[in-house]
Design a protein around this motif. Structure first.
Motif, PDB file in Angstrom:
ATOM      1  N   VAL A   1       0.909  -1.283  -0.081  1.00  0.00           N
ATOM      2  CA  VAL A   1       0.075  -0.099  -0.069  1.00  0.00           C
ATOM      3  C   VAL A   1       0.901   1.348   0.046  1.00  0.00           C
ATOM      4  CG1 VAL A   1      -1.758   1.356   1.363  1.00  0.00           C
ATOM      5  CG2 VAL A   1      -1.901  -1.172   1.354  1.00  0.00           C
ATOM      6  N   MET A   2       0.575   2.080  -0.724  1.00  0.00           N
ATOM      7  CA  MET A   2       1.350   3.350  -0.767  1.00  0.00           C
ATOM      8  C   MET A   2       0.427   4.556  -0.323  1.00  0.00           C
ATOM      9  SD  MET A   2       2.354   6.386  -3.886  1.00  0.00           S
ATOM     10  CE  MET A   2       3.623   5.354  -4.788  1.00  0.00           C
ATOM     11  N   VAL A   3       0.865   5.378   0.702  1.00  0.00           N
ATOM     12  CA  VAL A   3       0.354   6.447   1.261  1.00  0.00           C
ATOM     13  C   VAL A   3       0.969   7.618   0.884  1.00  0.00           C
ATOM     14  CG1 VAL A   3      -0.433   7.382   3.284  1.00  0.00           C
ATOM     15  CG2 VAL A   3      -0.557   4.980   3.373  1.00  0.00           C
ATOM     16  N   GLU A   4       0.346   8.529   0.048  1.00  0.00           N
ATOM     17  CA  GLU A   4       0.889   9.788  -0.353  1.00  0.00           C
ATOM     18  C   GLU A   4       0.076  10.722   0.519  1.00  0.00           C
ATOM     19  OE1 GLU A   4      -0.136  13.225  -3.530  1.00  0.00           O
ATOM     20  OE2 GLU A   4      -0.649  10.915  -4.187  1.00  0.00           O
ATOM     21  N   PHE A   5       0.737  11.736   0.955  1.00  0.00           N
ATOM     22  CA  PHE A   5       0.222  12.769   1.652  1.00  0.00           C
ATOM     23  C   PHE A   5       1.015  13.896   1.554  1.00  0.00           C
ATOM     24  CE2 PHE A   5       2.871  10.105   4.252  1.00  0.00           C
ATOM     25  CZ  PHE A   5       3.613  10.800   5.286  1.00  0.00           C
ATOM     26  N   VAL A   6       0.560  15.128   2.067  1.00  0.00           N
ATOM     27  CA  VAL A   6       0.999  16.632   1.885  1.00  0.00           C
ATOM     28  C   VAL A   6       1.047  16.948   0.509  1.00  0.00           C
ATOM     29  CG1 VAL A   6       2.489  18.217   2.632  1.00  0.00           C
ATOM     30  CG2 VAL A   6       2.182  16.298   4.375  1.00  0.00           C
ATOM     31  N   SER A   7       2.081  16.602  -0.313  1.00  0.00           N
ATOM     32  CA  SER A   7       2.136  16.722  -1.750  1.00  0.00           C
ATOM     33  C   SER A   7       1.707  18.309  -1.880  1.00  0.00           C
ATOM     34  CB  SER A   7       1.267  15.907  -2.436  1.00  0.00           C
ATOM     35  OG  SER A   7       1.729  14.819  -2.398  1.00  0.00           O
ATOM     36  N   ALA A   8       2.241  19.101  -1.062  1.00  0.00           N
ATOM     37  CA  ALA A   8       1.971  20.532  -1.312  1.00  0.00           C
ATOM     38  C   ALA A   8       2.610  21.372  -2.451  1.00  0.00           C
ATOM     39  CB  ALA A   8       2.473  21.172   0.049  1.00  0.00           C
ATOM     40  N   ASN A   9       2.007  22.079  -2.951  1.00  0.00           N
ATOM     41  CA  ASN A   9       2.873  22.870  -4.265  1.00  0.00           C
ATOM     42  C   ASN A   9       4.103  23.446  -3.493  1.00  0.00           C
ATOM     43  OD1 ASN A   9       1.080  22.204  -6.364  1.00  0.00           O
ATOM     44  ND2 ASN A   9      -0.405  23.931  -5.859  1.00  0.00           N
TER      45      ASN A   9
ATOM     46  N   LEU B   1      -1.806  13.269   9.805  1.00  0.00           N
ATOM     47  CA  LEU B   1      -2.882  12.209   9.360  1.00  0.00           C
ATOM     48  C   LEU B   1      -2.123  11.141   8.351  1.00  0.00           C
ATOM     49  CD1 LEU B   1      -6.147  14.107   8.737  1.00  0.00           C
ATOM     50  CD2 LEU B   1      -5.755  12.606  10.379  1.00  0.00           C
ATOM     51  N   GLY B   2      -1.452  11.522   7.299  1.00  0.00           N
ATOM     52  CA  GLY B   2      -0.887  10.601   6.645  1.00  0.00           C
ATOM     53  C   GLY B   2       0.367   9.744   7.459  1.00  0.00           C
ATOM     54  N   ASP B   3       1.288  10.337   7.851  1.00  0.00           N
ATOM     55  CA  ASP B   3       2.349   9.650   8.854  1.00  0.00           C
ATOM     56  C   ASP B   3       1.687   8.569   9.739  1.00  0.00           C
ATOM     57  OD1 ASP B   3       5.138   9.550   8.802  1.00  0.00           O
ATOM     58  OD2 ASP B   3       4.920  10.339  10.901  1.00  0.00           O
ATOM     59  N   SER B   4       0.543   9.379  10.467  1.00  0.00           N
ATOM     60  CA  SER B   4      -0.022   8.207  11.417  1.00  0.00           C
ATOM     61  C   SER B   4      -0.659   6.900  10.870  1.00  0.00           C
ATOM     62  CB  SER B   4      -0.743   9.150  12.551  1.00  0.00           C
ATOM     63  OG  SER B   4      -0.049  10.039  12.991  1.00  0.00           O
ATOM     64  N   LEU B   5      -1.305   7.467   9.774  1.00  0.00           N
ATOM     65  CA  LEU B   5      -2.036   6.239   9.218  1.00  0.00           C
ATOM     66  C   LEU B   5      -1.024   5.356   8.527  1.00  0.00           C
ATOM     67  CD1 LEU B   5      -4.586   5.076   7.882  1.00  0.00           C
ATOM     68  CD2 LEU B   5      -4.389   6.546   5.797  1.00  0.00           C
ATOM     69  N   ALA B   6       0.058   5.763   7.820  1.00  0.00           N
ATOM     70  CA  ALA B   6       0.841   4.690   7.266  1.00  0.00           C
ATOM     71  C   ALA B   6       1.629   3.949   8.754  1.00  0.00           C
ATOM     72  CB  ALA B   6       2.311   5.720   6.718  1.00  0.00           C
TER      73      ALA B   6
ATOM     74  N   SER C   1       0.909  -0.166   8.699  1.00  0.00           N
ATOM     75  CA  SER C   1       2.068  -0.902   8.828  1.00  0.00           C
ATOM     76  C   SER C   1       1.957  -2.065  10.108  1.00  0.00           C
ATOM     77  CB  SER C   1       3.135  -0.182   8.942  1.00  0.00           C
ATOM     78  OG  SER C   1       4.518  -0.930   9.181  1.00  0.00           O
ATOM     79  N   ARG C   2       1.433  -1.322  11.245  1.00  0.00           N
ATOM     80  CA  ARG C   2       1.346  -2.104  12.641  1.00  0.00           C
ATOM     81  C   ARG C   2       0.415  -3.179  12.056  1.00  0.00           C
ATOM     82  NH1 ARG C   2       2.992  -0.622  17.545  1.00  0.00           N
ATOM     83  NH2 ARG C   2       4.433   0.455  16.266  1.00  0.00           N
ATOM     84  N   ALA C   3      -0.807  -2.649  11.331  1.00  0.00           N
ATOM     85  CA  ALA C   3      -1.645  -3.995  10.939  1.00  0.00           C
ATOM     86  C   ALA C   3      -1.348  -4.802   9.860  1.00  0.00           C
ATOM     87  CB  ALA C   3      -3.222  -2.959  10.526  1.00  0.00           C
TER      88      ALA C   3
ATOM     89  N   VAL D   1       4.104  -0.973   3.650  1.00  0.00           N
ATOM     90  CA  VAL D   1       3.594   0.291   3.546  1.00  0.00           C
ATOM     91  C   VAL D   1       4.889   1.464   2.958  1.00  0.00           C
ATOM     92  CG1 VAL D   1       2.695   2.610   4.531  1.00  0.00           C
ATOM     93  CG2 VAL D   1       1.995   0.511   5.360  1.00  0.00           C
ATOM     94  N   TRP D   2       4.506   2.128   1.770  1.00  0.00           N
ATOM     95  CA  TRP D   2       5.440   3.079   1.469  1.00  0.00           C
ATOM     96  C   TRP D   2       4.991   4.510   1.439  1.00  0.00           C
ATOM     97  CZ3 TRP D   2      10.052   2.273  -0.906  1.00  0.00           C
ATOM     98  CH2 TRP D   2      10.545   3.278  -1.785  1.00  0.00           C
ATOM     99  N   LYS D   3       5.743   5.405   2.028  1.00  0.00           N
ATOM    100  CA  LYS D   3       5.138   6.564   2.174  1.00  0.00           C
ATOM    101  C   LYS D   3       5.798   7.908   1.026  1.00  0.00           C
ATOM    102  CE  LYS D   3       6.490   7.202   6.350  1.00  0.00           C
ATOM    103  NZ  LYS D   3       6.672   7.551   7.931  1.00  0.00           N
ATOM    104  N   GLU D   4       5.111   8.374   0.352  1.00  0.00           N
ATOM    105  CA  GLU D   4       5.614   9.201  -0.593  1.00  0.00           C
ATOM    106  C   GLU D   4       4.886  10.774  -0.761  1.00  0.00           C
ATOM    107  OE1 GLU D   4       6.464   7.204  -4.221  1.00  0.00           O
ATOM    108  OE2 GLU D   4       5.071   8.123  -5.312  1.00  0.00           O
ATOM    109  N   PHE D   5       5.766  11.520  -1.138  1.00  0.00           N
ATOM    110  CA  PHE D   5       5.384  13.167  -1.482  1.00  0.00           C
ATOM    111  C   PHE D   5       5.483  13.303  -2.822  1.00  0.00           C
ATOM    112  CE2 PHE D   5       5.694  17.396  -1.925  1.00  0.00           C
ATOM    113  CZ  PHE D   5       5.339  18.348  -0.453  1.00  0.00           C
ATOM    114  N   TYR D   6       4.379  13.803  -3.468  1.00  0.00           N
ATOM    115  CA  TYR D   6       4.369  14.030  -4.748  1.00  0.00           C
ATOM    116  C   TYR D   6       4.561  15.512  -5.093  1.00  0.00           C
ATOM    117  CZ  TYR D   6       1.939  14.264  -9.690  1.00  0.00           C
ATOM    118  OH  TYR D   6       1.917  14.352 -11.065  1.00  0.00           O
ATOM    119  N   VAL D   7       5.636  15.621  -5.875  1.00  0.00           N
ATOM    120  CA  VAL D   7       6.070  17.233  -5.932  1.00  0.00           C
ATOM    121  C   VAL D   7       5.478  17.813  -7.273  1.00  0.00           C
ATOM    122  CG1 VAL D   7       8.142  18.761  -6.136  1.00  0.00           C
ATOM    123  CG2 VAL D   7       8.263  16.594  -4.950  1.00  0.00           C
TER     124      VAL D   7
END
Length: 583
Positions: A129-137, A152-157, A161-163, A167-173
């Motif tokens: 599962v990828m969790v993409e979050f923030v990704s601010a301009n 929210l994104g970091d805690s959800l990731a 993971s604990r579940a 998990v992969w965490k990503e920021f889309y620039v």
């Protein structure tokens, strides 16, 4: 990985079924009848820890009164070696089961055995599962929405993971397209004003007005002087965009790192364009017949895709016809691809090229209308976007001080930036408060409350419970020579008060809380859980003496307190908050 809440529930079903079979073998109940009763947890523990509706569910099939069935079950129950001490009949035929010391002791044993992984479950079964979050301009400082999305994104990731998810965490620039074009125009205008004066060069009406743009223009001027004064737009556009991005992106990374957020990857939109992946993705949609040309532009037939999606979800033709559906431009008449085209390509990259089974995005609620359109586009590519793209929509943050909304930053005159907030409150408070409610609810962030050091501040209250236990353990070791015992040396039958039992039941709840938080993509459950756990601990600590008690009681209560310490630390780790040993 234990889940003793669920294990006890399953044991009630098994014990009840076995008792029924023995009663049937004795000729007291009809044999061969399949009964599906529920096992629930009563709200009032006086009604048992678990309640089975087997007798009432089987009344019709067994042709007997529920209480008569319940009595037959009770007479044939064998609880030896089970989690339960006793059972009794209540009301119209409920079978109420009462947990015994074996279950309470097993909770403490599991916490000791599993340590920092206690609470983990295998709900995800290793699914990628990828969790993409923030990704601010990257065109300006991160604001409060980004700050909440980050937590929210970091805690959800962490929860996923604990579940048991991979998990992969990503920021889309977003380093391409109109936003970056406008960003460069804004820097250029401020740069020209440095040379010609503010009245000598017009600032674009839709440009970025923040002081950060003036700082970038000054930095560019300091580096290049007036060398770009007469440069053509194609020259200064690229130069100023690249300069601004090289300054802003490291700032964003530094702010997020300070905020205890690290990503597995920062993925750049420009890579999708430069590699031809956006063009290829649009061609694939065209090959599937989902595009058409109009006025020189290439359009996605979003209307047809959404109709197909909504009909598959069970909407009627009449309901679909009432929707205000519109198509989307993929490639403008000037040949440039739109942000939507790049977004489709990016999510194809996630699901097809990199093989994530699900893409989980944390978006602001203002992106609501974009969710179904992107899912439908992915459906059009055969990627089942309706099920594999999960979007958690996040409501706004209301900053409060002295009971009034805070709208302005002292530094920039614009909305408060993340780095401004972290200058005012601790990282722990920021992370706790932003994750304190489900994404679907707005958050009131009270700056005065966040810095208070008393029980009114929830993060302080929880951390104080952890520090209080650490202090207790330290004092007993140093002053009384008593260490936290191994669970094998503890007589859990000594833990008999309501406060002790309630506390252990709450400790047992963590695996279930993590499972549900992962299922519902709601990490704020962990905040609510650990706050309730801290409350139960404080009540236990005030009601049940530890120091001065006879050794078996002291050891049992000390082990219980230390188990609470371990679980609080696990929860705070999940939401990225520290667990101090002293306060």
């Amino acid at each position: 990985m234990s889940n003793l809440i669920q294990a006890a529930r399953e044991q009630v079903s098994a014990l009840t079924q076995s008792a029924y079979e023995r009663a049937a073998a004795a000729g007291i109940l009809p044999a061969g009848v399949e009964v599906h009763g529920n096992v629930d947890i009563p709200k009032d523990p006086k009604n048992g820890d678990y309640a089975s509706s087997f007798a009432m569910a089987g009344a019709k099939a067994l042709h007997m009164a529920p209480r008569a069935i319940a009595q037959a079950i009770l007479d044939h129950l064998e609880l030896d070696g089970s989690f339960f001490d006793r059972a009794e009949i209540a009301g119209p035929g409920f079978l109420n089961f009462f947990l015994g010391s074996r279950w309470y002791g097993q909770v403490l044993a599991d916490i000791q055995a599993e340590g920092k992984t206690y609470g983990a479950c295998d709900e995800g079964k290793g699914e990628k599962v990828m969790v993409e979050f923030v990704s601010a301009n990257p065109t300006g400082p991160m604001h409060m929405g980004n700050a909440r999305g980050g937590v929210l994104g970091d805690s959800l990731a962490n929860v996923l993971s604990r579940a048991g998810y991979d998990v992969w965490k990503e920021f889309y620039v977003n380093d391409a397209g109109n936003q970056v074009h406008k960003f460069a125009e804004s820097i250029h205008a401020r740069y020209m004003q440095l040379i010609l004066g503010e009245d000598g060069f017009a600032f674009p009406e839709n440009g970025y007005h923040g002081d950060d743009i003036k700082e970038l223009a000054q930095g560019f001027y300091d580096l290049h002087g007036e060398a770009y004064k007469d440069a053509g737009e194609d020259v200064w556009q690229d130069a100023m965009a690249q300069y601004g991005l090289k300054i802003n992106i490291p700032k964003m990374q530094a702010d997020l790192r300070r905020y205890q957020i690290e990503y597995d990857q920062w993925f750049f939109e420009s890579e999708l364009h430069n590699s031809g992946y956006v063009e290829e993705t649009v061609s694939m949609l065209a090959d599937q017949g989902w595009t058409y040309e109009k006025e020189g532009a290439l359009w996605l037939d979003t209307t047809a895709l959404l109709k197909k999606k909504y009909m598959a979800e069970g909407k009627t033709q009449e309901q679909v016809d009432k929707l205000d559906l519109k198509d989307d431009v993929l490639r403008r008449a000037n040949g440039f691809y739109t942000y939507f085209a790049a977004d489709i390509a990016y999510h194809r990259n996630k699901l097809e090229k990199r093989g994530f089974s699900k893409a989980v995005n944390i978006w602001g609620a203002d992106h609501h209308g974009h969710v179904a359109r992107l899912q439908a586009a992915l459906d059009g590519l055969g990627l089942d976007g309706s099920h594999r793209l999960i979007v958690v929509l996040m409501q706004l943050v209301n900053l409060l001080q002295d009971g009034k909304p805070v709208r302005m930053s002292k530094r920039s005159g614009k909305a408060i930036a993340l780095h401004d907030l972290l200058d005012e409150v601790s990282i722990d408070a920021a992370r706790y408060f932003f994750n304190s409610r489900a994404a679907t609810s707005p958050v009131d962030f009270d700056l005065d409350l966040a810095v208070r050091e008393d029980s009114e501040n929830p993060v302080y209250y929880v951390q104080y419970a952890h520090a209080r236990i650490c202090s207790l353990v330290r004092r007993l070791a140093e002053e009384d020579g008593v260490a936290v015992p191994d669970v094998s040396a503890v007589d859990c039958a000594r833990l008999v008060s309501d406060e002790e039992k309630a506390l252990i039941k709450n400790l047992a709840q963590l695996p279930e809380e993590i499972r549900i938080a992962a299922r519902d993509y709601d990490p704020s459950r962990i905040n609510r859980y650990v706050l309730a756990l801290a409350g139960d601990f404080h009540r236990f600590y005030n009601a049940c003496y530890i120091r001065g008690e006879e050794m078996p009681v002291l050891q049992a209560r000390l082990k219980l307190a230390d188990s609470v310490r371990a679980v609080i630390a696990n929860c705070l780790d999940l939401i990225g908050v520290s667990a101090p040993e002293k306060m």
